[in-house]
Design a protein around this motif. Structure first.
Motif, mmCIF file in Angstrom:
data_model
loop_
_atom_site.group_PDB
_atom_site.id
_atom_site.type_symbol
_atom_site.label_atom_id
_atom_site.label_comp_id
_atom_site.label_asym_id
_atom_site.label_seq_id
_atom_site.Cartn_x
_atom_site.Cartn_y
_atom_site.Cartn_z
ATOM 1 N N SER A 1 0.859 3.207 -2.425
ATOM 2 C CA SER A 1 0.196 4.220 -3.248
ATOM 3 C C SER A 1 -0.736 5.066 -2.381
ATOM 4 O O SER A 1 -1.149 4.655 -1.301
ATOM 5 N N ARG A 2 -1.018 6.262 -2.886
ATOM 6 C CA ARG A 2 -2.006 7.093 -2.197
ATOM 7 C C ARG A 2 -3.065 7.463 -3.226
ATOM 8 O O ARG A 2 -2.854 7.356 -4.432
ATOM 9 N N THR A 3 -4.198 7.894 -2.706
ATOM 10 C CA THR A 3 -5.217 8.361 -3.630
ATOM 11 C C THR A 3 -5.545 9.807 -3.280
ATOM 12 O O THR A 3 -5.410 10.218 -2.124
ATOM 13 N N GLU A 4 -5.944 10.519 -4.299
ATOM 14 C CA GLU A 4 -6.374 11.887 -4.065
ATOM 15 C C GLU A 4 -7.800 12.025 -4.581
ATOM 16 O O GLU A 4 -8.052 11.825 -5.761
ATOM 17 N N ASN B 1 0.797 -1.233 0.000
ATOM 18 C CA ASN B 1 0.000 0.000 0.000
ATOM 19 C C ASN B 1 0.826 1.278 0.000
ATOM 20 O O ASN B 1 0.566 2.201 0.768
#
Ligand SMILES: Nc1ncnc2c1ncn2[C@@H]1O[C@H](COP(=O)(O)OP(=O)(O)O)[C@@H](O)[C@H]1O
Ligand SMILES: [Mg+2]
Length: 372
Positions: free
Chosen positions: A268-271, A266
């Motif tokens: 990754s990040r989301t915006e 994990n």
């Protein structure tokens, strides 16, 4: 208050995304409006066995899959049975258990690809999400691209070939794709998800390895030019008149958004929502609805794009007809940001399933004379 609708929530399945499905279904079962709906949990094991829980309180996937009060069940392609068939130890049908709607919370093979949708059509049970055609074309990256191109969407330059051609003459294929696409490129099995079998190749050596790897998963292989772009996702909801959510962005912590990044570390990040100019947002939303219509979508789908750096071109990557559905997954998060909370989203999907079923029930299935 009227009778509660009985919702069969199916999870697990013969798929590399089995675990993800359990998580999606757990969120749905926890959040579904229990004053309106009665949940009937249905687990499919990795081997394909269908189970439910003999204990009415054990609704969650982990309990159904583990419980020693498991009961074997089946859905039979006979519409007069109207739901779930319970089986005894000898696998004889012992009773029928009506279901008003089925929510097949299955990702990947035997779930997102039209196979279970076909069974549910045969059984005459209303179900959440895309039908057979949309599910199967949404699963095949080649069929999907053909439909997108027909609909006027911008797709990435690509080549595809069969595993048998690769095995026959690998060097011809290496030469062909190196000339037509150029490095770096992405190699993928045509029919998988979760980035399984997907790799990036920057030279001929890596290309051969990548194709050999992809060929372990599918008989059709797709190779695409690598796009240098931002990864933007949009949620679509509806039947004949679908709506698109605000877009979100995936910011990967790896070389690309691979399996590890999605489910293991994990990074990754989301915006949510994605920071994009208003015009680009509208362009992406229109393209998402066009993509949904192009495959004849129903209920829900998440449509994934690249916005190319430098040119700002909006390029469609793929459509997912049963996207991850935990309360923190992109699909519901985007609706939440667009004003539809998680429980309401489940509610809307169930209503859309019923609407679609009613619409389909209007079709004649035999040659009928028009009533005057
Ligand atoms: N043509 C491409 N250019 C750049 N990145 C790509 C390309 N194709 C795939 N990727 C990267 O690989 C990831 C997985 O590929 P994708 O086609 O979405 O397969 P899956 O169906 O397994 O999700 C994408 O999210 C993206 O990070
Ligand atoms: Mg993807």
């Amino acid at each position: 208050m009227g009778k509660k609708l009985r919702i069969g929530v199916i999870f697990g399945g013969r798929s590399g995304e089995h675990e993800v499905s359990l998580r999606s279904a757990e969120s749905i079962i926890n959040s579904i409006d229990k004053s309106k709906y009665e949940v009937v949990p249905i687990g499919i094991t990795q081997e394909g066995r269908w189970l439910t829980s003999g204990n009415a309180a054990a609704l969650l996937p982990a309990a159904v899959m583990a419980s020693d009060t498991q009961e074997r069940v089946a859905i039979i392609g006979d519409p007069t049975r109207q739901g779930l068939t319970r089986l005894n130890e000898g696998h004889r049908a012992i009773s029928s258990d009506p279901l008003d709607v089925v929510f097949p919370v299955l990702h990947g093979t035997y779930g997102e690809d039209g196979t279970i949708q076909g069974l549910l059509e045969m059984a005459g049970v209303p179900y959440v999400g895309c039908g057979v055609l949309a599910s199967s074309t949404g699963m095949d990256k080649i069929a999907m691209k053909d439909l997108f191109r027909q609909a006027g969407l911008t797709i990435i330059e690509y080549e595809w070939f069969l595993r048998s051609s690769w095995e026959e003459n690998p060097e011809a294929i290496v030469k062909r794709v190196a000339r037509s696409l150029g490095f770096p490129m992405f190699v993928k099995p045509a029919n998988l998800g979760s980035s399984v079998g997907v790799s990036k190749a920057t030279n001929k050596e890596e290309l051969r390895d990548a194709i050999n790897d992809a060929a372990r998963y599918d008989r059709k292989i797709v190779i695409e030019r690598a796009v240098d772009g931002r990864e933007i996702e949009v949620s679509v909801l509806g039947n004949d008149d679908p709506a698109a959510s605000l877009p979100g962005e995936i910011i990967t912590g790896h070389e690309f958004y691979d399996y590890e990044d999605k489910y293991v570390d994990n990074t990754s990040r989301t915006e949510v929502p994605a920071k994009l100019p208003k015009k680009t947002i509208q362009q992406i939303q229109r393209a998402a609805v066009t993509a949904f219509r192009a495959i004849d979508g129903a209920g829900l789908a998440r449509v994934d794009f690249f916005v190319e750096r430098g040119t700002n071109r909006v390029i469609i990557n793929e459509i997912n007809t049963m996207p991850g559905f935990t309360s923190i997954s992109m699909y519901p998060k985007l609706w939440e940001a667009s004003g539809v909370p998680y429980a309401e989203l489940i509610d809307r999907l169930i209503q859309l399933a019923l609407e679609r079923h009613r619409d389909k029930s209007r079709n004649l299935t035999s040659y009928g004379k028009r009533e005057e």
